[in-house]
Design a protein around this motif. Sequence first.
Motif, PDB file in Angstrom:
ATOM      1  N   VAL A 186       0.862  -1.181   0.000  1.00 14.57           N
ATOM      2  CA  VAL A 186       0.000   0.000   0.000  1.00 14.57           C
ATOM      3  C   VAL A 186       0.900   1.234   0.000  1.00 14.57           C
ATOM      4  N   VAL A 187       0.824   1.998  -1.064  1.00 17.78           N
ATOM      5  CA  VAL A 187       1.709   3.157  -1.218  1.00 17.78           C
ATOM      6  C   VAL A 187       1.203   4.340  -0.416  1.00 17.78           C
ATOM      7  N   SER A 188      -0.116   4.533  -0.376  1.00 14.41           N
ATOM      8  CA  SER A 188      -0.684   5.661   0.379  1.00 14.41           C
ATOM      9  C   SER A 188      -2.096   5.308   0.818  1.00 14.41           C
ATOM     10  N   GLY A 189      -2.575   6.030   1.829  1.00  8.90           N
ATOM     11  CA  GLY A 189      -3.936   5.838   2.314  1.00  8.90           C
ATOM     12  C   GLY A 189      -3.983   5.339   3.741  1.00  8.90           C
ATOM     13  N   VAL A 190      -2.969   4.590   4.164  1.00  8.48           N
ATOM     14  CA  VAL A 190      -2.889   4.114   5.545  1.00  8.48           C
ATOM     15  C   VAL A 190      -1.463   4.312   6.031  1.00  8.48           C
ATOM     16  N   THR A 191      -1.316   4.323   7.342  1.00  2.03           N
ATOM     17  CA  THR A 191       0.016   4.478   7.925  1.00  2.03           C
ATOM     18  C   THR A 191       0.293   3.321   8.886  1.00  2.03           C
ATOM     19  N   ALA A 192       1.552   3.079   9.115  1.00  6.31           N
ATOM     20  CA  ALA A 192       1.950   1.994  10.010  1.00  6.31           C
ATOM     21  C   ALA A 192       1.365   2.205  11.399  1.00  6.31           C
ATOM     22  N   GLY A 193       0.858   1.138  11.983  1.00  5.54           N
ATOM     23  CA  GLY A 193       0.285   1.197  13.321  1.00  5.54           C
ATOM     24  C   GLY A 193      -1.224   1.240  13.325  1.00  5.54           C
ATOM     25  N   GLU A 194      -1.866   1.654  12.237  1.00  6.14           N
ATOM     26  CA  GLU A 194      -3.328   1.663  12.172  1.00  6.14           C
ATOM     27  C   GLU A 194      -3.845   0.226  12.102  1.00  6.14           C
TER      28      GLU A 194
END
Length: 347
Positions: A318-326
């Motif tokens: 996933v390149v964008s849209g979510v971040t680590a830890g979510e």
Amino acid sequence: MSDEQIKLAQIDLAKVASGTIAKRLVVPGGIVPHADRIAHVSVKLSGTVAELRKNIGEDVVKDEVIAVLESREVADAKSEYLAARLTNDLQQDLFNRDRVLWEGKAATEQQYLRSRNTAAQSGMRVNIARQKLMALGLAENEIVALPDAPEARLRRQDVRTPISGRVVERKVELGTAVGRDSLETELFVVVDLSRVWVELSVASADLPLIKEGQAVKISARGLEGTTTGKIVFVSPLVDKDTRTARVVAEIPNPDGAWRPGSFVTAAIALNERTAAAVLPVTAIQKSEGRPIVFVRTNDGFEKRVVTLGQKEDQSVEVVSGVTAGETIAATNTFSLKAELAKPRDED
């Protein structure tokens, strides 16, 4: 949705985390025993099989006695060693006495030299007899224990396995004559399957991409899990008929799930890189033609449009849209998409 509702819907949650994404070459292969973990337990001495202590399928440990032979050849060799040892002990005592007499001027130098030469020859005969026993398969501790062994043991010879593993073949029965005409007789085949090889057929056009040490992911129909190993051999020869080369990978097999003879699929990692966010493919749905995931919030789930990168098996970058830890919904996301599609009451 509450935690209880999520559990009832059988939705598994997962943390967004970094992971390894690789471009892989998929080729067919087969499981074979590790060539360095096969032992053919054989004997050259003539005799008969007196005991068979292991059968097909039984586990053995290194140096365990798996058969016992009765052999006139062994009895003769042991008797020769014991006689040579007894003679040597006597000659050493005589030599030590003559040396003391010579040093005290009570014996001639000629007598001393003759005694020393006789003692050296007897010691050499003991060493020759010991080497003969070792060639017949006796261990050093067995040779040392011979003087105290019962007479009935002189004609018996223990056959030990050189490796730990499992007996896959037993080629003799009780009373079988072995070592006829000085020919080697194979008794057992023992295989250690804790590590096995995967033989792969790689097309000649793909060979420049294959290197020893590359990671390989192995899967098979009928087995839920996969395992990883590494390439240990790439053949420099190409088969003239199939235009493929033999490539060997090594994989761990602690529980014996990977059985020799099984057909498998191997995915060879051609290049690997670390991606900031890697999700299971089951977490991805589409809404209005765009990929989405469902991110866990205090009240339930939030639809999030994402941009996807490289895909590998059941994982996707996933390149964008979510971040680590979510936290996202990883399975049964179709039910969430269905909820999303339901019409909402207007205020």
